[in-house]
Design a protein around this motif. Structure first.
Motif, PDB file in Angstrom:
ATOM      1  N   PRO A 231       0.642  -1.067  -0.126  1.00  0.00           N
ATOM      2  CA  PRO A 231       0.196   0.162   0.395  1.00  0.00           C
ATOM      3  C   PRO A 231       0.998   1.751  -0.072  1.00  0.00           C
ATOM      4  CG  PRO A 231       0.257  -0.869   2.033  1.00  0.00           C
ATOM      5  CD  PRO A 231       0.966  -1.842   1.279  1.00  0.00           C
ATOM      6  N   ALA A 232       0.499   2.111  -1.062  1.00  0.00           N
ATOM      7  CA  ALA A 232       0.742   3.106  -0.884  1.00  0.00           C
ATOM      8  C   ALA A 232       1.061   4.192   0.350  1.00  0.00           C
ATOM      9  CB  ALA A 232       0.370   4.394  -1.733  1.00  0.00           C
ATOM     10  N   SER A 233       0.626   3.734   1.484  1.00  0.00           N
ATOM     11  CA  SER A 233       0.326   4.337   2.784  1.00  0.00           C
ATOM     12  C   SER A 233       1.947   3.685   3.641  1.00  0.00           C
ATOM     13  CB  SER A 233      -0.878   3.140   4.036  1.00  0.00           C
ATOM     14  OG  SER A 233      -0.801   2.447   3.806  1.00  0.00           O
ATOM     15  N   LEU A 234       2.242   3.011   3.041  1.00  0.00           N
ATOM     16  CA  LEU A 234       3.712   2.847   3.488  1.00  0.00           C
ATOM     17  C   LEU A 234       5.179   4.264   3.390  1.00  0.00           C
ATOM     18  CD1 LEU A 234       4.686  -1.536   3.206  1.00  0.00           C
ATOM     19  CD2 LEU A 234       4.210  -0.093   5.511  1.00  0.00           C
ATOM     20  N   LYS A 235       4.330   4.660   2.314  1.00  0.00           N
ATOM     21  CA  LYS A 235       5.461   5.850   2.524  1.00  0.00           C
ATOM     22  C   LYS A 235       5.150   6.595   4.036  1.00  0.00           C
ATOM     23  CE  LYS A 235       3.581   7.760  -1.237  1.00  0.00           C
ATOM     24  NZ  LYS A 235       2.904   8.987  -2.260  1.00  0.00           N
ATOM     25  N   LYS A 236       6.748   7.649   4.176  1.00  0.00           N
ATOM     26  CA  LYS A 236       6.355   7.768   5.082  1.00  0.00           C
ATOM     27  C   LYS A 236       7.629   9.162   5.396  1.00  0.00           C
ATOM     28  CE  LYS A 236       7.665   7.492  10.401  1.00  0.00           C
ATOM     29  NZ  LYS A 236       8.773   7.394  11.381  1.00  0.00           N
ATOM     30  N   PHE A 237       7.305  10.438   5.035  1.00  0.00           N
ATOM     31  CA  PHE A 237       7.802  11.171   5.764  1.00  0.00           C
ATOM     32  C   PHE A 237       8.464  11.948   6.217  1.00  0.00           C
ATOM     33  CE2 PHE A 237       5.412  11.652   2.009  1.00  0.00           C
ATOM     34  CZ  PHE A 237       5.512  11.548   0.776  1.00  0.00           C
ATOM     35  N   VAL A 238       9.607  12.274   6.423  1.00  0.00           N
ATOM     36  CA  VAL A 238      10.183  12.241   7.878  1.00  0.00           C
ATOM     37  C   VAL A 238      11.444  13.158   7.458  1.00  0.00           C
ATOM     38  CG1 VAL A 238      10.907  10.176   8.365  1.00  0.00           C
ATOM     39  CG2 VAL A 238      12.365  10.358   6.793  1.00  0.00           C
ATOM     40  N   ALA A 239      12.068  13.833   9.091  1.00  0.00           N
ATOM     41  CA  ALA A 239      12.554  15.633   8.839  1.00  0.00           C
ATOM     42  C   ALA A 239      14.403  15.185   7.873  1.00  0.00           C
ATOM     43  CB  ALA A 239      13.522  15.066   9.817  1.00  0.00           C
ATOM     44  N   ASP A 240      14.417  15.950   7.038  1.00  0.00           N
ATOM     45  CA  ASP A 240      15.173  15.925   5.520  1.00  0.00           C
ATOM     46  C   ASP A 240      16.462  15.893   6.207  1.00  0.00           C
ATOM     47  OD1 ASP A 240      16.098  15.949   3.438  1.00  0.00           O
ATOM     48  OD2 ASP A 240      15.298  18.274   2.868  1.00  0.00           O
ATOM     49  N   ARG A 241      17.193  15.188   5.543  1.00  0.00           N
ATOM     50  CA  ARG A 241      19.116  14.935   5.881  1.00  0.00           C
ATOM     51  C   ARG A 241      19.451  16.406   5.829  1.00  0.00           C
ATOM     52  NH1 ARG A 241      21.556  12.092   0.680  1.00  0.00           N
ATOM     53  NH2 ARG A 241      21.119  10.403   1.839  1.00  0.00           N
ATOM     54  N   PRO A 242      19.856  16.510   6.549  1.00  0.00           N
ATOM     55  CA  PRO A 242      20.882  18.518   6.800  1.00  0.00           C
ATOM     56  C   PRO A 242      22.367  18.504   5.332  1.00  0.00           C
ATOM     57  CG  PRO A 242      21.390  16.651   8.436  1.00  0.00           C
ATOM     58  CD  PRO A 242      20.643  15.793   7.668  1.00  0.00           C
ATOM     59  N   GLY A 243      21.677  19.264   4.636  1.00  0.00           N
ATOM     60  CA  GLY A 243      22.212  19.768   2.978  1.00  0.00           C
ATOM     61  C   GLY A 243      22.404  19.434   2.027  1.00  0.00           C
ATOM     62  N   HIS A 244      21.036  18.682   2.025  1.00  0.00           N
ATOM     63  CA  HIS A 244      20.318  17.734   1.055  1.00  0.00           C
ATOM     64  C   HIS A 244      21.096  18.174  -0.134  1.00  0.00           C
ATOM     65  CE1 HIS A 244      17.305  14.563   0.493  1.00  0.00           C
ATOM     66  NE2 HIS A 244      18.280  14.393  -0.463  1.00  0.00           N
ATOM     67  N   ASP A 245      21.359  17.139  -1.211  1.00  0.00           N
ATOM     68  CA  ASP A 245      21.335  17.504  -2.789  1.00  0.00           C
ATOM     69  C   ASP A 245      20.120  17.263  -3.308  1.00  0.00           C
ATOM     70  OD1 ASP A 245      24.063  18.857  -1.862  1.00  0.00           O
ATOM     71  OD2 ASP A 245      25.009  17.528  -2.850  1.00  0.00           O
ATOM     72  N   TYR A 246      19.447  19.056  -3.534  1.00  0.00           N
ATOM     73  CA  TYR A 246      17.981  18.193  -4.373  1.00  0.00           C
ATOM     74  C   TYR A 246      17.737  17.563  -5.576  1.00  0.00           C
ATOM     75  CZ  TYR A 246      15.248  19.825  -0.221  1.00  0.00           C
ATOM     76  OH  TYR A 246      15.350  19.781   1.148  1.00  0.00           O
ATOM     77  N   ARG A 247      19.396  17.846  -6.457  1.00  0.00           N
ATOM     78  CA  ARG A 247      19.552  17.578  -7.625  1.00  0.00           C
ATOM     79  C   ARG A 247      20.804  16.974  -7.997  1.00  0.00           C
ATOM     80  NH1 ARG A 247      19.388  19.580 -13.065  1.00  0.00           N
ATOM     81  NH2 ARG A 247      18.927  18.864 -14.913  1.00  0.00           N
ATOM     82  N   TYR A 248      20.914  15.757  -8.904  1.00  0.00           N
ATOM     83  CA  TYR A 248      21.887  15.598  -9.539  1.00  0.00           C
ATOM     84  C   TYR A 248      21.516  14.869 -10.767  1.00  0.00           C
ATOM     85  CZ  TYR A 248      23.588  14.691  -4.764  1.00  0.00           C
ATOM     86  OH  TYR A 248      24.260  14.987  -3.778  1.00  0.00           O
ATOM     87  N   SER A 249      23.008  15.227 -11.915  1.00  0.00           N
ATOM     88  CA  SER A 249      22.064  15.187 -12.877  1.00  0.00           C
ATOM     89  C   SER A 249      24.104  15.192 -13.734  1.00  0.00           C
ATOM     90  CB  SER A 249      21.611  15.613 -13.954  1.00  0.00           C
ATOM     91  OG  SER A 249      21.013  15.384 -15.293  1.00  0.00           O
ATOM     92  N   VAL A 250      24.187  14.345 -14.889  1.00  0.00           N
ATOM     93  CA  VAL A 250      25.233  14.026 -15.855  1.00  0.00           C
ATOM     94  C   VAL A 250      25.203  13.464 -16.578  1.00  0.00           C
ATOM     95  CG1 VAL A 250      27.678  13.247 -13.737  1.00  0.00           C
ATOM     96  CG2 VAL A 250      26.124  11.734 -14.905  1.00  0.00           C
ATOM     97  N   ASP A 251      26.210  14.790 -17.233  1.00  0.00           N
ATOM     98  CA  ASP A 251      26.165  14.472 -19.077  1.00  0.00           C
ATOM     99  C   ASP A 251      26.777  13.556 -19.344  1.00  0.00           C
ATOM    100  OD1 ASP A 251      25.930  14.024 -21.591  1.00  0.00           O
ATOM    101  OD2 ASP A 251      26.418  16.640 -22.408  1.00  0.00           O
ATOM    102  N   PRO A 252      26.409  12.662 -19.842  1.00  0.00           N
ATOM    103  CA  PRO A 252      27.769  10.708 -19.719  1.00  0.00           C
ATOM    104  C   PRO A 252      27.834  10.743 -21.503  1.00  0.00           C
ATOM    105  CG  PRO A 252      25.556  10.416 -20.190  1.00  0.00           C
ATOM    106  CD  PRO A 252      24.861  11.545 -20.337  1.00  0.00           C
ATOM    107  N   SER A 253      28.151  11.937 -21.976  1.00  0.00           N
ATOM    108  CA  SER A 253      28.186  12.058 -23.326  1.00  0.00           C
ATOM    109  C   SER A 253      29.858  11.136 -23.810  1.00  0.00           C
ATOM    110  CB  SER A 253      27.929  13.379 -24.099  1.00  0.00           C
ATOM    111  OG  SER A 253      27.078  13.693 -24.027  1.00  0.00           O
ATOM    112  N   ARG A 254      30.275  11.790 -22.888  1.00  0.00           N
ATOM    113  CA  ARG A 254      32.029  11.526 -23.296  1.00  0.00           C
ATOM    114  C   ARG A 254      32.339   9.790 -22.834  1.00  0.00           C
ATOM    115  NH1 ARG A 254      36.494  14.588 -19.833  1.00  0.00           N
ATOM    116  NH2 ARG A 254      36.223  16.321 -21.252  1.00  0.00           N
ATOM    117  N   ALA A 255      31.540   9.449 -21.923  1.00  0.00           N
ATOM    118  CA  ALA A 255      31.295   8.222 -21.688  1.00  0.00           C
ATOM    119  C   ALA A 255      30.789   7.117 -23.249  1.00  0.00           C
ATOM    120  CB  ALA A 255      30.725   7.474 -20.312  1.00  0.00           C
TER     121      ALA A 255
END
Ligand SMILES: NC(=O)c1ccc[n+]([C@@H]2O[C@H](COP(=O)([O-])OP(=O)(O)OC[C@H]3O[C@@H](n4cnc5c(N)ncnc54)[C@H](O)[C@@H]3O)[C@@H](O)[C@H]2O)c1
Length: 336
Positions: free
Chosen positions: A263-287
């Protein structure tokens, strides 16, 4: 570039073990040496089926004697060994500097003395820092702006690796892989934590509003990317490895719950990680320009990974029973 005797540090961990399995299939002529300290994250069960085909040395990359012994007659070193969990680096960063920075330096010196043909450093997209609020995909020339003790220790290691290339002429290459998932991943990381919690009908803890985005890549693709860079990467260069995916924590949780019919009810929102990075995204074109082609979409990779954890219950139950796992759950999640 051709190699015969190849040292894999951290080969009893998650990505290292996936690489060992891949390398034994793809390069059957290699002599594979695994150097691993067997920290809480190292698990010989990950190598159980291949132990007779590798030379396993229990040892610390930060020990000059153990590193030199492992690298004797080696052609190549792939440094997977690390303290790898961001949350643990927030609780106690000491081991991260010791292994990730000092250990890499000791290994570089041992590689120089052994005269290896190539040193590959397994790094991470986390060295680029947070891309939140932008549409940018990190490219290798971008500045490193690490924001967690883990990412800072990996960035420090990268600088030492590149400096050894410049100062001593050591042939070095770096891979910057994105968030990885797949078989044998220690169940503190988001995907195996969520799968194993869901299988036990326990809540799936999402930091903050669960919107942090990662570029999830299957461990098989991470292994093939590392192999492409090892063989065809240009000395002194770094290569992004990513899957061109942008998936939030909420999407990960919902996909896992759906796959397991929970069930979706297993999702639990908890206190954020300090200094949490909200987005990573790399361009892998070189590899990709090296001929690296990924096998997995997120849907297929996640489906296979969920099946792996369903069928290997003993593996993760044994890990979750250990005090190192229980302590993290207590020290980190119980407070949130
Ligand atoms: N997991 C990811 O999503 C991810 C993404 C990008 C890059 N990376 C990098 O990939 C590498 C492997 O990550 P992982 O997730 O497989 O880590 P892991 O924590 O599962 O495994 C680390 C392994 O290194 C060993 N180790 C730790 N300290 C050691 C030391 N001092 N000497 C020798 N062995 C030691 C451990 O025993 C373990 O087997 C790391 O360098 C990590 O920074 C991981």
């Amino acid at each position: 570039m051709n190699f015969k005797r190849v040292v894999i540090t951290g080969g009893a961990g998650f990505i290292g073990a996936n690489y060992v399995h891949y390398a034994l299939e793809t390069h059957p002529d290699w002599e594979l040496v695994v150097l691993d300290k067997l920290t809480y994250a190292g698990n010989l069960e990950n190598l159980e089926t291949v132990m007779s085909r590798i030379e396993f040395l229990q040892g610390d990359i930060a020990s000059p004697a153990e590193a030199s012994q492992a690298l004797r007659d080696a052609d190549a070193v792939l440094n997977f060994a690390a303290e790898s969990h961001v949350d643990r680096s927030l609780l106690d960063p000491t081991a991260f500097v010791r292994t990730n920075v000092e250990g890499t330096l000791v290994l570089l010196e041992a590689a120089r003395q052994a005269g290896v043909k190539r040193f590959l450093q397994v790094s991470t997209d986390e060295v680029y820092g947070d891309l939140h609020g932008t549409q940018h995909h990190s490219v290798e020339a971008d500045p490193l702006r690490p924001r967690s003790p883990y990412a800072a220790s990996k960035a420090g290691a990268e600088h030492l690796v590149l400096a050894h290339g410049i100062s001593h002429g050591l042939d070095v290459v770096i891979t910057r892989g994105s968030n990885t998932y797949g078989p044998y991943q220690y169940p503190e990381k988001i995907i195996p934590l969520f799968i194993t919690n869901a299988l036990q009908d326990q809540p799936l803890p999402l930091y903050g509003d669960g919107s942090a985005v990662r570029d999830y890549m299957h461990a098989y693709d991470h292994a093939t990317g590392i192999d492409a860079v090892l063989h065809r990467g240009v000395s002194g260069e770094a290569y992004n490895l990513g899957a061109r995916e942008q998936i939030s924590g909420v999407q990960v949780a919902e996909a896992i719950l759906a796959a397991l019919g929970k069930p979706a009810s297993l999702k639990k929102f908890v206190a954020d990680r300090p200094g949490h990075d909200y987005r990573y995204s790399v361009d892998p074109s070189r590899a990709e320009a090296l001929g690296w082609v990924r096998r997995y979409s997120f849907e297929q990779g996640l489906a296979e990974t969920v099946e792996w954890y369903r069928h290997n219950r003993g593996w993760w139950e044994r890990v979750r029973q250990k005090k190192e796992h229980q302590n993290l759950m207590q020290d980190w999640y119980a407070q949130r």
